[in-house]
Design a protein around this motif. Structure first.
Motif, PDB file in Angstrom:
ATOM      1  N   ILE A  38       0.739  -1.222   0.246  1.00  0.00           N
ATOM      2  CA  ILE A  38       0.110   0.079  -0.093  1.00  0.00           C
ATOM      3  C   ILE A  38       1.015   1.206   0.034  1.00  0.00           C
ATOM      4  O   ILE A  38       1.977   1.417   0.771  1.00  0.00           O
ATOM      5  N   VAL A  39       0.516   2.126  -0.969  1.00  0.00           N
ATOM      6  CA  VAL A  39       1.574   3.372  -1.096  1.00  0.00           C
ATOM      7  C   VAL A  39       0.285   4.500  -0.962  1.00  0.00           C
ATOM      8  O   VAL A  39      -0.674   4.569  -1.352  1.00  0.00           O
ATOM      9  N   ALA A  40       1.109   5.655  -0.308  1.00  0.00           N
ATOM     10  CA  ALA A  40       0.257   7.049  -0.524  1.00  0.00           C
ATOM     11  C   ALA A  40       1.176   8.159  -0.859  1.00  0.00           C
ATOM     12  O   ALA A  40       1.881   8.489   0.038  1.00  0.00           O
ATOM     13  N   ILE A  41       1.161   8.134  -1.929  1.00  0.00           N
ATOM     14  CA  ILE A  41       2.144   9.370  -2.728  1.00  0.00           C
ATOM     15  C   ILE A  41       1.247  10.464  -3.209  1.00  0.00           C
ATOM     16  O   ILE A  41       0.295  10.033  -4.099  1.00  0.00           O
ATOM     17  N   GLN A  82      -1.404   6.305 -10.811  1.00  0.00           N
ATOM     18  CA  GLN A  82      -1.632   8.189 -10.995  1.00  0.00           C
ATOM     19  C   GLN A  82      -2.855   8.282 -11.666  1.00  0.00           C
ATOM     20  O   GLN A  82      -3.491   9.443 -10.901  1.00  0.00           O
ATOM     21  N   ARG A  83      -3.577   7.534 -12.312  1.00  0.00           N
ATOM     22  CA  ARG A  83      -5.022   7.690 -12.654  1.00  0.00           C
ATOM     23  C   ARG A  83      -5.814   7.669 -11.466  1.00  0.00           C
ATOM     24  O   ARG A  83      -6.506   8.521 -11.246  1.00  0.00           O
ATOM     25  N   TYR A  84      -5.599   6.615 -10.709  1.00  0.00           N
ATOM     26  CA  TYR A  84      -6.343   6.470  -9.449  1.00  0.00           C
ATOM     27  C   TYR A  84      -6.130   7.716  -8.495  1.00  0.00           C
ATOM     28  O   TYR A  84      -7.298   8.125  -8.119  1.00  0.00           O
ATOM     29  N   GLU A  89      -8.827  12.628  -6.138  1.00  0.00           N
ATOM     30  CA  GLU A  89      -8.447  13.714  -5.294  1.00  0.00           C
ATOM     31  C   GLU A  89      -9.727  14.702  -5.201  1.00  0.00           C
ATOM     32  O   GLU A  89     -10.669  14.746  -5.879  1.00  0.00           O
ATOM     33  N   GLU A  90      -9.379  15.228  -3.876  1.00  0.00           N
ATOM     34  CA  GLU A  90     -10.693  16.159  -3.355  1.00  0.00           C
ATOM     35  C   GLU A  90     -10.412  17.448  -4.331  1.00  0.00           C
ATOM     36  O   GLU A  90      -9.468  17.990  -4.124  1.00  0.00           O
TER      37      GLU A  90
END
Length: 91
Positions: A38-41, A82-84, A89-90
């Motif tokens: 799991i990444v959060a970049i 990147q698409r996800y 994005e808020e």
């Protein structure tokens, strides 16, 4: 990480890779090199990672782990992430 030009981007990935990998599906073949995390970049560093990986693919650069097989689905996976990120994005 060998494909990334920035120490900051490498550090972001090191954090993700220091966590427990996700469970692999029962029919999955592959060792630790195929682990998923799991990444959060955030968008800006993520865009730079995609640019660095795309540049590596376009210039046929490889890592020590991918000398024989090339980069395969690396760019597809990063572009999908990147698409996800972009889609979620808020505003």
């Amino acid at each position: 990480m060998e494909l990334l030009g920035s120490d900051h981007l490498k550090a972001l990935l090191r954090v993700a890779l220091a966590t427990q990998p996700l469970p692999k599906p029962a029919d999955h073949r592959g060792g630790p090199a195929t682990d998923m995390f799991i990444v959060a970049i955030a968008r800006d560093p993520l865009n730079k990672i995609v640019d660095d990986v795309r540049d590596a693919v376009n210039n046929d650069r490889r890592t020590t782990q991918t000398q024989a097989r090339g980069l395969g689905g690396f760019i597809a996976a990063w572009v999908e992430y990147q698409r996800y990120v972009s889609d979620n994005e808020e505003n």
